[in-house]
Motif scaffolding. Sequence first.
Motif, mmCIF file in Angstrom:
data_model
loop_
_atom_site.group_PDB
_atom_site.id
_atom_site.type_symbol
_atom_site.label_atom_id
_atom_site.label_comp_id
_atom_site.label_asym_id
_atom_site.label_seq_id
_atom_site.Cartn_x
_atom_site.Cartn_y
_atom_site.Cartn_z
ATOM 1 N N ARG A 1 0.835 -1.201 0.000
ATOM 2 C CA ARG A 1 0.000 0.000 0.000
ATOM 3 C C ARG A 1 0.871 1.254 0.000
ATOM 4 O O ARG A 1 1.942 1.294 0.606
ATOM 5 C CB ARG A 1 -0.914 0.001 1.226
ATOM 6 C CG ARG A 1 -2.025 -1.060 1.157
ATOM 7 C CD ARG A 1 -2.937 -0.971 2.349
ATOM 8 N NE ARG A 1 -2.254 -1.337 3.581
ATOM 9 C CZ ARG A 1 -2.807 -1.226 4.794
ATOM 10 N NH1 ARG A 1 -4.036 -0.743 4.913
ATOM 11 N NH2 ARG A 1 -2.139 -1.593 5.861
ATOM 12 N N THR A 2 0.395 2.274 -0.682
ATOM 13 C CA THR A 2 1.127 3.529 -0.794
ATOM 14 C C THR A 2 0.245 4.689 -0.368
ATOM 15 O O THR A 2 -0.958 4.543 -0.171
ATOM 16 C CB THR A 2 1.602 3.760 -2.239
ATOM 17 O OG1 THR A 2 0.451 3.829 -3.094
ATOM 18 C CG2 THR A 2 2.511 2.640 -2.691
ATOM 19 N N GLY A 3 0.861 5.869 -0.244
ATOM 20 C CA GLY A 3 0.105 7.065 0.112
ATOM 21 C C GLY A 3 0.599 7.662 1.417
ATOM 22 O O GLY A 3 1.792 7.696 1.704
ATOM 23 N N ARG B 1 -4.721 12.349 -3.080
ATOM 24 C CA ARG B 1 -5.489 12.821 -4.244
ATOM 25 C C ARG B 1 -4.529 13.161 -5.370
ATOM 26 O O ARG B 1 -3.502 13.805 -5.171
ATOM 27 C CB ARG B 1 -6.295 14.057 -3.864
ATOM 28 C CG ARG B 1 -7.412 13.764 -2.862
ATOM 29 C CD ARG B 1 -8.186 15.027 -2.563
ATOM 30 N NE ARG B 1 -9.251 14.768 -1.620
ATOM 31 C CZ ARG B 1 -10.087 15.709 -1.167
ATOM 32 N NH1 ARG B 1 -9.939 16.974 -1.585
ATOM 33 N NH2 ARG B 1 -11.027 15.415 -0.296
ATOM 34 N N SER B 2 -4.848 12.730 -6.562
ATOM 35 C CA SER B 2 -3.986 12.996 -7.719
ATOM 36 C C SER B 2 -4.223 14.410 -8.240
ATOM 37 O O SER B 2 -5.231 15.035 -7.975
ATOM 38 C CB SER B 2 -4.262 11.990 -8.821
ATOM 39 O OG SER B 2 -5.638 11.998 -9.171
ATOM 40 N N LYS C 1 -3.557 6.058 3.696
ATOM 41 C CA LYS C 1 -4.548 6.952 3.118
ATOM 42 C C LYS C 1 -4.116 7.357 1.721
ATOM 43 O O LYS C 1 -3.015 7.871 1.534
ATOM 44 C CB LYS C 1 -4.714 8.188 3.995
ATOM 45 C CG LYS C 1 -5.743 9.181 3.503
ATOM 46 C CD LYS C 1 -5.801 10.363 4.446
ATOM 47 C CE LYS C 1 -6.790 11.421 3.963
ATOM 48 N NZ LYS C 1 -6.821 12.605 4.862
ATOM 49 N N ARG C 2 -4.938 7.088 0.735
ATOM 50 C CA ARG C 2 -4.587 7.427 -0.631
ATOM 51 C C ARG C 2 -4.505 8.939 -0.818
ATOM 52 O O ARG C 2 -5.330 9.682 -0.273
ATOM 53 C CB ARG C 2 -5.610 6.859 -1.610
ATOM 54 C CG ARG C 2 -5.453 5.368 -1.843
ATOM 55 C CD ARG C 2 -6.267 4.932 -3.046
ATOM 56 N NE ARG C 2 -6.037 3.547 -3.366
ATOM 57 C CZ ARG C 2 -6.591 2.940 -4.408
ATOM 58 N NH1 ARG C 2 -7.403 3.627 -5.210
ATOM 59 N NH2 ARG C 2 -6.344 1.675 -4.666
#
Length: 335
Positions: A308-310, A334-335, A331-332
């Motif tokens: 997992r990343t973020g 936002r791009s 937590k992802r």
Amino acid sequence: MTKIQIILIFFIPTILFSCRENKRDKAEVKKSNPQMINAVKKVGVADTLIFKDAGLATLVSHTEKLFSVFDTISPFGEYYIKKFKLNKYDIDTLYKYNSDDSIPHSPKILGFEATGILSGMICNDLEKILGWTNIDQYDLRLLLKNHLSTVRSPDGKLYSFGFEEKTGGSYKSIISYIHYKSDNNKSITINDQDNTIFNADGYYSIDTINTNDGVKYLLKGNVQGCDQCFGFYIDLVSFDKGRFIKDFSYNLGSRNFEGPDEMSSDFITYDSKQHIIKIRYITDDQTPTCNCGKHGSISEDSEEEDNRTGDITCIYKFNGKTFVLKNKKAKRLRS
């Protein structure tokens, strides 16, 4: 843990200077310390030490002289050796170990050569000072306080000393020493060369945790690994049967020093009342995934993996012996 690439490595004479022989080969996310990044923290104490032993006082005075030259040298400069305000033996040592073979007994020395030789001479002195009989009767936070970064544990037994190596590379390595006074009044000094328990770049804070098995020491530090990468680390150690044991360790590499939003600049925080360690960071090429091992950082040979990343958070709670993972989340962004 991915190792920090040290961009610039210089040859430094190894004769006499054993304390630095293997340091550059150990530059794994050599883990950092907010107070040690960019500059070495000075001890904010106004007093000075008055030594009862004339031999010790002379040795400390000599080390002060070496530091007075070392601190003014840039690794990128070039200097006339004879202009250094040092005694004849020290001047001759600089001539002897200057590796510029193009001119026999060259009058000039490159800055990185000078800092390498002088740091070795300083190390030799420090090891003698810290090994001096009854050295622990003094408050060592005052030792060479204008040159050393020094931190002491709350119980007064464990010290971390450090000064910047000044190699000229983008890795701002610290020459460090751990000094400990055990219950039987015997002193133990550990330098950073072959140390496997403590981080080679030293620490900026030491806390204590009282347990049924005795006192445990929680040490935090950091270091700049390259122009845009930093390392952060925290270690829990204890002293038992004449040796130190590492009970917990977490190491983090990051391209950021400011940290994610809502964070302080310290990516690793410790709540001393609840005995909770919180790690929070944004994944990048230094730490590309969720690095929340059950008992600290996931090691390179660990089968445990979390891709997992973020925005990553790892929460560790002290269980009476060590810190164990209680919660992790990713937590992802936002791009």
